[in-house]
Scaffold this motif. Sequence first.
Motif, PDB file in Angstrom:
ATOM      1  N   LYS A 191       0.841  -1.195   0.000  1.00 21.28           N
ATOM      2  CA  LYS A 191       0.000   0.000   0.000  1.00 21.28           C
ATOM      3  C   LYS A 191       0.875   1.243   0.000  1.00 21.28           C
ATOM      4  N   THR A 192       0.463   2.230  -0.754  1.00 23.32           N
ATOM      5  CA  THR A 192       1.140   3.518  -0.738  1.00 23.32           C
ATOM      6  C   THR A 192       0.984   4.153   0.638  1.00 23.32           C
ATOM      7  N   TYR A 193      -0.238   4.115   1.176  1.00 21.29           N
ATOM      8  CA  TYR A 193      -0.542   4.649   2.505  1.00 21.29           C
ATOM      9  C   TYR A 193      -1.243   3.579   3.321  1.00 21.29           C
ATOM     10  N   TYR A 212      -2.990  -5.339  10.015  1.00 19.81           N
ATOM     11  CA  TYR A 212      -1.629  -5.268  10.538  1.00 19.81           C
ATOM     12  C   TYR A 212      -0.748  -4.689   9.441  1.00 19.81           C
ATOM     13  N   THR A 213       0.049  -3.693   9.809  1.00 24.20           N
ATOM     14  CA  THR A 213       0.837  -2.963   8.828  1.00 24.20           C
ATOM     15  C   THR A 213       2.313  -3.022   9.189  1.00 24.20           C
ATOM     16  N   SER A 214       3.161  -3.208   8.172  1.00 22.16           N
ATOM     17  CA  SER A 214       4.609  -3.233   8.383  1.00 22.16           C
ATOM     18  C   SER A 214       5.130  -1.833   8.656  1.00 22.16           C
ATOM     19  N   ALA A 215       6.403  -1.764   8.950  1.00 21.38           N
ATOM     20  CA  ALA A 215       7.077  -0.471   9.040  1.00 21.38           C
ATOM     21  C   ALA A 215       7.108   0.156   7.646  1.00 21.38           C
ATOM     22  N   VAL A 268       4.044   0.492   2.566  1.00 26.13           N
ATOM     23  CA  VAL A 268       3.998  -0.586   3.559  1.00 26.13           C
ATOM     24  C   VAL A 268       3.443  -1.873   2.965  1.00 26.13           C
ATOM     25  N   VAL A 269       3.587  -2.955   3.708  1.00 27.68           N
ATOM     26  CA  VAL A 269       2.887  -4.198   3.440  1.00 27.68           C
ATOM     27  C   VAL A 269       1.785  -4.285   4.489  1.00 27.68           C
ATOM     28  N   GLU A 270       0.571  -4.625   4.060  1.00 27.75           N
ATOM     29  CA  GLU A 270      -0.561  -4.657   4.984  1.00 27.75           C
ATOM     30  C   GLU A 270      -1.298  -5.985   4.879  1.00 27.75           C
ATOM     31  N   ALA A 271      -1.580  -6.576   6.027  1.00 32.48           N
ATOM     32  CA  ALA A 271      -2.385  -7.802   6.106  1.00 32.48           C
ATOM     33  C   ALA A 271      -3.753  -7.416   6.643  1.00 32.48           C
ATOM     34  N   THR A 272      -4.806  -7.903   5.986  1.00 32.94           N
ATOM     35  CA  THR A 272      -6.174  -7.648   6.419  1.00 32.94           C
ATOM     36  C   THR A 272      -6.861  -8.992   6.632  1.00 32.94           C
ATOM     37  N   LEU A 273      -7.415  -9.207   7.815  1.00 28.49           N
ATOM     38  CA  LEU A 273      -8.074 -10.461   8.153  1.00 28.49           C
ATOM     39  C   LEU A 273      -9.478 -10.190   8.652  1.00 28.49           C
ATOM     40  N   SER A 274     -10.444 -10.919   8.112  1.00 28.66           N
ATOM     41  CA  SER A 274     -11.809 -10.827   8.610  1.00 28.66           C
ATOM     42  C   SER A 274     -11.959 -11.800   9.769  1.00 28.66           C
TER      43      SER A 274
END
Length: 170
Positions: free
Chosen positions: A127-129, A152-155, A138-144
């Motif tokens: 993700k850009t933001y 959860y978002t990386s540095a 960042v890298v972002e994990a999205t869990l339902s």
Amino acid sequence: LTADDGQLHSYAEVTAVVGVPELFDANVLRWSLDEGGGTNVFDSSGAGRNAVLVGNPVWVTNGILGGALRFNGTNDCVRQTAGTNLLDGMKAFTLSVWINLEATNADHGILCANDTGTNMTFSLSTKTYASCGQGTNVVEATLSTSEGVARYTSASGVVTNGWQHLVLAW
């Protein structure tokens, strides 16, 4: 791991189990992406979750430990063709994936599960933001979950033109 001058030369898989052995499940999916050609991807976990290539991903030989796939960022993916939805009924899982991004500051999907409806079970993307927090690139994990959506978002500062190992434990 055996490395010299920053280059990975060999490895051995190691599994460490702490606690009750019954809590440890075998791999439920393993796509090595070493096929090197064709439109099929084989699951070496023994669970039978083979897949097909969708779109026009390209087989390359310069993966982290052999082959890999290059995706152009527009509708390319590997889609599971057999077995149940990967995360159905799981209360815990660990995901491990190697990525090599050619560009940053763009929103690109890396992995998703159960994407047939409007509410995805799981997604991993750049993700850009960040959707939450102040992070950029960042890298972002999205869990339902039964309680709603967890993110959860990386540095900040995902690397480009180099292999990165992402691991998510839930």
